[in-house]
Design a protein around this motif. Structure first.
Motif, PDB file in Angstrom:
ATOM      1  N   ALA A  41       0.796  -1.170  -0.045  1.00 46.59           N
ATOM      2  CA  ALA A  41      -0.172   0.047   0.034  1.00 46.59           C
ATOM      3  C   ALA A  41       0.775   1.381   0.079  1.00 46.59           C
ATOM      4  O   ALA A  41       0.381   2.204  -0.490  1.00 46.59           O
ATOM      5  CB  ALA A  41      -1.117   0.113   1.149  1.00 46.59           C
ATOM      6  N   PHE A  42       2.080   1.295   0.407  1.00 44.21           N
ATOM      7  CA  PHE A  42       2.855   2.395   0.689  1.00 44.21           C
ATOM      8  C   PHE A  42       3.146   2.907  -0.899  1.00 44.21           C
ATOM      9  O   PHE A  42       3.360   4.177  -1.139  1.00 44.21           O
ATOM     10  CB  PHE A  42       4.181   2.057   1.515  1.00 44.21           C
ATOM     11  CG  PHE A  42       5.401   2.922   1.161  1.00 44.21           C
ATOM     12  CD1 PHE A  42       5.491   4.410   1.913  1.00 44.21           C
ATOM     13  CD2 PHE A  42       6.392   2.878   0.165  1.00 44.21           C
ATOM     14  CE1 PHE A  42       6.219   5.103   2.129  1.00 44.21           C
ATOM     15  CE2 PHE A  42       7.292   3.873   0.328  1.00 44.21           C
ATOM     16  CZ  PHE A  42       7.264   4.976   1.010  1.00 44.21           C
ATOM     17  N   TYR A  43       3.405   1.841  -1.698  1.00 49.69           N
ATOM     18  CA  TYR A  43       3.851   2.128  -3.000  1.00 49.69           C
ATOM     19  C   TYR A  43       2.576   2.858  -4.070  1.00 49.69           C
ATOM     20  O   TYR A  43       2.787   3.272  -5.243  1.00 49.69           O
ATOM     21  CB  TYR A  43       4.472   0.827  -3.588  1.00 49.69           C
ATOM     22  CG  TYR A  43       5.748   0.716  -3.076  1.00 49.69           C
ATOM     23  CD1 TYR A  43       6.994   1.471  -3.066  1.00 49.69           C
ATOM     24  CD2 TYR A  43       5.867  -0.339  -2.176  1.00 49.69           C
ATOM     25  CE1 TYR A  43       7.991   1.176  -2.327  1.00 49.69           C
ATOM     26  CE2 TYR A  43       6.934  -0.880  -1.558  1.00 49.69           C
ATOM     27  CZ  TYR A  43       7.992  -0.128  -1.467  1.00 49.69           C
ATOM     28  OH  TYR A  43       9.033  -0.265  -0.869  1.00 49.69           O
ATOM     29  N   THR A  93       9.482   5.998  -5.200  1.00 47.50           N
ATOM     30  CA  THR A  93      10.292   5.250  -6.293  1.00 47.50           C
ATOM     31  C   THR A  93      11.584   4.734  -5.836  1.00 47.50           C
ATOM     32  O   THR A  93      12.085   3.883  -6.060  1.00 47.50           O
ATOM     33  CB  THR A  93      10.298   5.911  -7.708  1.00 47.50           C
ATOM     34  OG1 THR A  93       8.720   6.448  -7.887  1.00 47.50           O
ATOM     35  CG2 THR A  93      10.789   5.279  -8.820  1.00 47.50           C
ATOM     36  N   ASP A  94      12.236   5.941  -5.342  1.00 49.28           N
ATOM     37  CA  ASP A  94      13.672   5.643  -4.740  1.00 49.28           C
ATOM     38  C   ASP A  94      13.619   4.387  -3.774  1.00 49.28           C
ATOM     39  O   ASP A  94      14.592   3.371  -3.952  1.00 49.28           O
ATOM     40  CB  ASP A  94      14.107   6.729  -3.933  1.00 49.28           C
ATOM     41  CG  ASP A  94      14.586   8.197  -5.014  1.00 49.28           C
ATOM     42  OD1 ASP A  94      14.550   7.867  -6.160  1.00 49.28           O
ATOM     43  OD2 ASP A  94      14.434   9.113  -4.555  1.00 49.28           O
ATOM     44  N   ILE A  95      12.574   4.487  -2.736  1.00 50.30           N
ATOM     45  CA  ILE A  95      12.633   3.210  -1.746  1.00 50.30           C
ATOM     46  C   ILE A  95      12.547   1.935  -2.331  1.00 50.30           C
ATOM     47  O   ILE A  95      12.983   0.937  -2.329  1.00 50.30           O
ATOM     48  CB  ILE A  95      11.677   3.598  -0.587  1.00 50.30           C
ATOM     49  CG1 ILE A  95      11.925   4.835  -0.115  1.00 50.30           C
ATOM     50  CG2 ILE A  95      11.403   2.540  -0.017  1.00 50.30           C
ATOM     51  CD1 ILE A  95      11.015   5.577   1.075  1.00 50.30           C
ATOM     52  N   GLN A  96      11.503   1.955  -3.485  1.00 44.86           N
ATOM     53  CA  GLN A  96      11.028   0.709  -4.027  1.00 44.86           C
ATOM     54  C   GLN A  96      12.296   0.128  -4.757  1.00 44.86           C
ATOM     55  O   GLN A  96      12.443  -1.257  -4.619  1.00 44.86           O
ATOM     56  CB  GLN A  96       9.883   1.003  -5.154  1.00 44.86           C
ATOM     57  CG  GLN A  96       9.291  -0.357  -5.531  1.00 44.86           C
ATOM     58  CD  GLN A  96       7.854   0.066  -6.398  1.00 44.86           C
ATOM     59  OE1 GLN A  96       7.662   1.121  -7.090  1.00 44.86           O
ATOM     60  NE2 GLN A  96       7.156  -1.040  -6.329  1.00 44.86           N
ATOM     61  N   GLU A 102       8.818  -6.287  -5.616  1.00 44.87           N
ATOM     62  CA  GLU A 102       8.099  -4.878  -5.953  1.00 44.87           C
ATOM     63  C   GLU A 102       8.269  -4.113  -4.800  1.00 44.87           C
ATOM     64  O   GLU A 102       7.236  -3.395  -4.420  1.00 44.87           O
ATOM     65  CB  GLU A 102       6.780  -5.335  -6.344  1.00 44.87           C
ATOM     66  CG  GLU A 102       6.592  -6.045  -7.709  1.00 44.87           C
ATOM     67  CD  GLU A 102       5.198  -6.491  -7.908  1.00 44.87           C
ATOM     68  OE1 GLU A 102       4.253  -6.159  -7.338  1.00 44.87           O
ATOM     69  OE2 GLU A 102       5.150  -7.285  -8.937  1.00 44.87           O
ATOM     70  N   GLY A 103       9.273  -4.095  -3.973  1.00 45.71           N
ATOM     71  CA  GLY A 103       9.499  -3.091  -3.089  1.00 45.71           C
ATOM     72  C   GLY A 103       8.997  -3.564  -1.579  1.00 45.71           C
ATOM     73  O   GLY A 103       9.331  -2.881  -0.806  1.00 45.71           O
TER      74      GLY A 103
END
Length: 128
Positions: A41-43, A93-96, A102-103
């Protein structure tokens, strides 16, 4: 916060304090680094916007904040990576890109590199 969550925090805090005491007695430095889990859900947040750690089911960085507060009280060397990522302004996006799956999986190659650099800068470089 549930009774089980409060009990779990007490156990973790006790174990960290005991670990620190054992390490001190042995002349070993203890370094603690949190590795946050970012749920799918974060992404779904808009990639260009500042991200939030609060989702419908609660604040998923709350455990890290609690450990950080305990670490400060106890004088632990602790690097809260979720908070560091936020402080550095990393995007969703950087964190993923730092995680496989998929992160939400293990750290990716770039994630390992990023974490290693932050650990070095935080604990060994002296420039931060």
């Amino acid at each position: 916060e549930s009774v089980q969550a409060r009990q779990a925090y007490r156990v973790v805090e006790y174990l960290l304090s005991q670990s620190q005491q054992i390490c001190r007695q042995a002349g070993v430095n203890l370094y603690i680094v949190t590795i946050p889990h970012f749920p799918p859900a974060f992404y779904k947040q808009r990639p260009g916007d500042p991200w939030s750690s609060e989702l419908a089911d609660g604040d998923y960085l709350l455990p890290e904040r609690k450990l950080t507060a305990h670490g400060r009280r106890e004088g632990l060397r602790l690097l809260p990576m979720g908070l560091r990522m936020r402080e550095m302004g990393l995007s969703v996006t950087d964190i993923q890109a730092l995680y496989d799956g998929e992160g939400s999986g293990h750290l990716s190659r770039s994630g390992h590199r990023f974490f290693a650099k932050q650990i070095f800068v935080s604990f060994f470089d002296g420039s931060r």
